[in-house]
Design a protein around this motif. Structure first.
Motif, PDB file in Angstrom:
ATOM      1  N   SER A  91      21.190   3.954  -2.738  1.00 10.60           N
ATOM      2  CA  SER A  91      21.755   2.716  -2.179  1.00 10.60           C
ATOM      3  C   SER A  91      23.284   2.774  -2.227  1.00 10.60           C
ATOM      4  O   SER A  91      23.955   2.372  -1.271  1.00 10.60           O
ATOM      5  CB  SER A  91      21.228   1.490  -2.905  1.00 10.60           C
ATOM      6  N   LEU A  92      23.815   3.314  -3.326  1.00 13.95           N
ATOM      7  CA  LEU A  92      25.284   3.399  -3.419  1.00 13.95           C
ATOM      8  C   LEU A  92      25.831   4.448  -2.454  1.00 13.95           C
ATOM      9  O   LEU A  92      26.893   4.245  -1.852  1.00 13.95           O
ATOM     10  CB  LEU A  92      25.717   3.717  -4.856  1.00 13.95           C
ATOM     11  N   GLU A  93      25.098   5.523  -2.296  1.00 16.30           N
ATOM     12  CA  GLU A  93      25.552   6.533  -1.329  1.00 16.30           C
ATOM     13  C   GLU A  93      25.614   5.904   0.065  1.00 16.30           C
ATOM     14  O   GLU A  93      26.555   6.121   0.831  1.00 16.30           O
ATOM     15  CB  GLU A  93      24.608   7.741  -1.332  1.00 16.30           C
ATOM     16  N   CYS A  94      24.594   5.101   0.349  1.00 13.72           N
ATOM     17  CA  CYS A  94      24.514   4.463   1.670  1.00 13.72           C
ATOM     18  C   CYS A  94      25.667   3.460   1.881  1.00 13.72           C
ATOM     19  O   CYS A  94      26.355   3.501   2.900  1.00 13.72           O
ATOM     20  CB  CYS A  94      23.155   3.780   1.763  1.00 13.72           C
ATOM     21  N   ILE A  95      25.881   2.603   0.898  1.00 14.89           N
ATOM     22  CA  ILE A  95      26.892   1.544   1.083  1.00 14.89           C
ATOM     23  C   ILE A  95      28.312   2.122   1.089  1.00 14.89           C
ATOM     24  O   ILE A  95      29.227   1.532   1.674  1.00 14.89           O
ATOM     25  CB  ILE A  95      26.729   0.420   0.020  1.00 14.89           C
ATOM     26  N   THR A  96      28.496   3.295   0.465  1.00 16.66           N
ATOM     27  CA  THR A  96      29.855   3.864   0.469  1.00 16.66           C
ATOM     28  C   THR A  96      30.204   4.473   1.831  1.00 16.66           C
ATOM     29  O   THR A  96      31.310   4.987   2.002  1.00 16.66           O
ATOM     30  CB  THR A  96      30.050   4.916  -0.647  1.00 16.66           C
ATOM     31  N   ASN A  97      29.271   4.389   2.783  1.00 18.69           N
ATOM     32  CA  ASN A  97      29.662   4.720   4.157  1.00 18.69           C
ATOM     33  C   ASN A  97      30.670   3.692   4.673  1.00 18.69           C
ATOM     34  O   ASN A  97      31.323   3.925   5.689  1.00 18.69           O
ATOM     35  CB  ASN A  97      28.431   4.728   5.076  1.00 18.69           C
ATOM     36  N   GLY A 138      25.273  -0.592 -13.377  1.00 19.97           N
ATOM     37  CA  GLY A 138      26.005  -1.646 -12.663  1.00 19.97           C
ATOM     38  C   GLY A 138      27.470  -1.667 -13.076  1.00 19.97           C
ATOM     39  O   GLY A 138      28.369  -1.834 -12.243  1.00 19.97           O
ATOM     40  N   LEU A 139      27.706  -1.449 -14.372  1.00 18.24           N
ATOM     41  CA  LEU A 139      29.094  -1.479 -14.876  1.00 18.24           C
ATOM     42  C   LEU A 139      29.936  -0.356 -14.275  1.00 18.24           C
ATOM     43  O   LEU A 139      31.117  -0.544 -13.969  1.00 18.24           O
ATOM     44  CB  LEU A 139      29.106  -1.354 -16.403  1.00 18.24           C
ATOM     45  N   TYR A 140      29.332   0.808 -14.117  1.00 18.71           N
ATOM     46  CA  TYR A 140      30.093   1.929 -13.530  1.00 18.71           C
ATOM     47  C   TYR A 140      30.508   1.571 -12.104  1.00 18.71           C
ATOM     48  O   TYR A 140      31.656   1.774 -11.698  1.00 18.71           O
ATOM     49  CB  TYR A 140      29.272   3.232 -13.596  1.00 18.71           C
ATOM     50  N   TYR A 141      29.562   1.006 -11.348  1.00 11.85           N
ATOM     51  CA  TYR A 141      29.865   0.636  -9.962  1.00 11.85           C
ATOM     52  C   TYR A 141      30.950  -0.445  -9.935  1.00 11.85           C
ATOM     53  O   TYR A 141      31.909  -0.363  -9.154  1.00 11.85           O
ATOM     54  CB  TYR A 141      28.564   0.171  -9.289  1.00 11.85           C
ATOM     55  N   HIS A 142      30.802  -1.416 -10.828  1.00 18.56           N
ATOM     56  CA  HIS A 142      31.754  -2.523 -10.878  1.00 18.56           C
ATOM     57  C   HIS A 142      33.164  -2.029 -11.229  1.00 18.56           C
ATOM     58  O   HIS A 142      34.155  -2.429 -10.613  1.00 18.56           O
ATOM     59  CB  HIS A 142      31.261  -3.522 -11.925  1.00 18.56           C
ATOM     60  N   LEU A 143      33.219  -1.142 -12.205  1.00 22.26           N
ATOM     61  CA  LEU A 143      34.512  -0.605 -12.653  1.00 22.26           C
ATOM     62  C   LEU A 143      35.221   0.126 -11.502  1.00 22.26           C
ATOM     63  O   LEU A 143      36.417  -0.087 -11.252  1.00 22.26           O
ATOM     64  CB  LEU A 143      34.265   0.367 -13.821  1.00 22.26           C
ATOM     65  N   LEU A 144      34.480   0.961 -10.802  1.00 23.46           N
ATOM     66  CA  LEU A 144      35.100   1.732  -9.717  1.00 23.46           C
ATOM     67  C   LEU A 144      35.375   0.859  -8.488  1.00 23.46           C
ATOM     68  O   LEU A 144      36.383   1.042  -7.805  1.00 23.46           O
ATOM     69  CB  LEU A 144      34.215   2.921  -9.343  1.00 23.46           C
ATOM     70  N   ALA A 145      34.479  -0.075  -8.220  1.00 23.51           N
ATOM     71  CA  ALA A 145      34.668  -0.963  -7.066  1.00 23.51           C
ATOM     72  C   ALA A 145      35.924  -1.819  -7.247  1.00 23.51           C
ATOM     73  O   ALA A 145      36.685  -2.036  -6.313  1.00 23.51           O
ATOM     74  CB  ALA A 145      33.444  -1.855  -6.880  1.00 23.51           C
ATOM     75  N   ASP A 146      36.142  -2.251  -8.479  1.00 23.53           N
ATOM     76  CA  ASP A 146      37.314  -3.072  -8.778  1.00 23.53           C
ATOM     77  C   ASP A 146      38.599  -2.317  -8.511  1.00 23.53           C
ATOM     78  O   ASP A 146      39.646  -2.906  -8.257  1.00 23.53           O
ATOM     79  CB  ASP A 146      37.262  -3.470 -10.263  1.00 23.53           C
TER      80      ASP A 146
END
Lengths: 320, 232
Positions: free
Chosen positions: A119-125, B93-101
């Motif tokens: 899902s993350l690979e997809c959304i990072t498009n 979720g925290l890893y994604y949040h940290l990098l997304a921020d």
């Protein structure tokens, strides 16, 4: 009217989302591919992709952009279901054997992690920071909601506020994000995407309350699990909270435990259905729906707006 | 200086992992210090600013800890088991949040691809699909090192990649050998025994000796030892 009829104008794009999901399930490992494909083919309401696409209609809708959000959100939902089945030790979902039932907990954990990564690979498009900020926040909150749900199991002294905060995190935020992110991906203005967020939020709250009501009002065939199963698992939902306002009923409900037999559970269900707990739960659900309908009123008239209004009304009346 | 930076980094990671409900009901996750040290050294060799080293190291380790936490899901008491599943999801979720921020979208993608690879190899190993011991060892290396190898590629310090795979694979196999000797379950040695029969232990010792020699002979080992004082 059937749910799908309300957004039949999205059918061709939803079919493409389905195809994308199947393509994404492809893995170098045949077992992982089989498990992922089985999950996708088991179907589901696909309510998140529907809301993403509808949200996208409020901006410059381009399927090739918006599809990444729709697919990613459905994959996140699927990943969380696979892990939920491990949490609940569930063996059947949507009439099919769960991943943990077929291949064991380890494979279920790996499959869930794999789908989450897909899902993350997809959304990072999409190189749109706003999308990732909203989605990552939602995912963290979703986990917090699930953690709180476990913490609060068999806690018969929790209050309405705890329940509402939990269902906000557990359900409403992902639906809210679906509506909002579709709009953001389509470049809709901030005010519109915020309104769509709140629309999704209120619909999500209403949806979860109805889900919690149906645990007592529906039957095993419709639910795919025995009636009252949420309560047996220790989930104190809105109808239970309302019913427990009567001290005598509270004392009886406090005896619920995981090993309670069918006859005793039937009695507990009867206690909840007998008073006004179900009716009051429907009322609260309806209040959220009215809030959803009100907030969307100010958006320009369109096919997507009508569809969202119809879906919101349908959710209030759904039977399973 | 090096030790101090590393200590601060570890503390930052520990703070990120804190969640009141999880702390109350499940064990705090173990931080694989060797892995963290290797990662830290790699990011340092990529000439990143200290605050960026910290940021990326915490993100990668959150993923690692998320995946490791899910490895612990087993026959434990119900609440602990349920929260262990959710803890892993929360750390992800925290890893994604940290990098997304921080708008690190390309690194989110890099780590997502690594997670996919790790889980593919985990299932491969779990299902005893390897047809040779070397194939199995390769899977162990991918499970242990994919996150770090992809990080090396991302920051263009690819000379560390092979060393990371060999070192982390070697460390995991050595750990599980001890477990197997203590009668604990080991997915690696269950597979090894089914592939090699009675020769498994002899083969393991040959592998261990060769792997250690290769690691010590690697120019990266010299570089790493000079940087950190870490020795095999």
């Amino acid at each position: 009217m059937k749910l799908q009829v309300m957004y039949s104008f999205l059918k061709s794009d939803l079919d493409k989302v389905e195809q994308e999901l199947k393509q994404i399930a492809v893995s170098n490992d045949p077992l992982l591919a089989e498990a992922a494909l089985a999950l996708i083919e088991a179907g589901g309401k696909r309510i998140r992709p529907v809301f993403v696409l509808l949200g996208g209609k409020f901006g410059a809708y381009q399927f090739e952009t918006i599809k990444h959000v729709a697919v990613a959100l459905e994959l996140i939902h699927m990943a969380s279901l696979v892990h939920d089945d491990v949490i609940d030790n569930a063996y059947v979902r949507r009439g099919c054997a769960t991943v943990n039932a077929r291949w064991g907990d380890k494979v279920a954990m790996y499959t869930g992690d794999y789908l989450f990564a897909k899902s993350l690979e997809c959304i990072t498009n999409l190189e749109m920071p706003e999308i990732h900020k909203v989605l990552s926040y939602t995912m963290v909150e979703l986990c917090k909601g699930e953690i709180e749900q476990i913490r609060d199991k068999y806690n018969f002294n929790q209050n309405l506020r705890t329940y509402l905060r939990r269902i906000k995190r557990k359900t409403a935020l992902l639906i809210a994000s679906s509506c909002q992110l579709g709009a953001v991906a389509a470049g809709a203005d901030e005010q519109t995407s915020k309104r769509l967020f709140w629309f999704g939020y209120f619909v999500g709250m209403s949806y979860q309350i109805i889900d919690d009501i149906l645990d007592f009002m529906s039957n095993e065939e419709e639910l795919g699990k025995p009636a009252g199963e949420d309560l047996r698992q220790g989930n104190i939902t809105l109808p239970v909270l309302y019913a427990m306002e009567t001290p005598a009923i509270k004392r009886k409900l406090e005896t619920v435990h995981a090993g309670m037999d069918r006859a005793d559970m039937q009695y507990m269900i009867h206690l909840i259905k007998d008073g006004d707990a179900i009716e009051r739960s429907f009322e609260l659900s309806e209040r959220y729906l009215q809030k959803a309908l009100k907030i969307i009123q100010s958006l320009p008239k369109s096919q997507a707006k009508s569809a969202m209004q119809s879906i919101a009304k349908y959710i209030g009346k759904r039977k399973f | 200086m090096y030790n101090n930076d590393f200590k601060i980094l570890k503390e930052r990671l520990q703070v990120k992992l804190q969640h009141p409900v999880l702390m109350q009901h499940i064990d705090m996750p173990d931080i694989d210090e060797e892995k963290l040290l290797l990662l830290y050294s790699i990011l340092k060799s990529a000439k990143l600013h200290t605050k960026h080293i910290e940021h990326y190291a915490v993100a990668v380790m959150l993923v690692q800890i998320a995946l490791d936490t899910h490895e612990k899901v087993s026959e434990m008491n119900v609440k602990k088991r349920q929260l262990t599943v959710l803890a892993g999801d929360y750390y992800s979720g925290l890893y994604y949040h940290l990098l997304a921020d921080n708008h690190d979208i390309s690194f989110i993608r890099t780590l997502a691809k690594a997670i996919e690879e790790v889980n593919e190899h985990k299932i491969y190993l779990h299902q005893h699909k390897a047809s040779t011991v070397n194939e199995m060892i390769y899977s162990v290396q991918m499970i242990e090192a994919s996150l770090i190898m992809k990080t090396c590629q991302h920051f263009q310090v690819t000379d560390w990649e092979e060393y990371a795979a060999s070192f982390l694979g070697y460390a995991r196999i050595a750990r599980e050998y001890k477990q197997a000797c203590n009668g604990e379950s080991s997915v690696i040695f269950a597979a090894w025994k089914s592939l090699s029969g009675e020769k498994w232990e002899q083969e393991y010792h040959v592998y261990k000796q060769n792997a250690a020699m290769e690691l010590i002979d690697s120019p990266i080992y010299a570089q790493w030892t000079a940087m950190t004082g870490h020795q095999l």
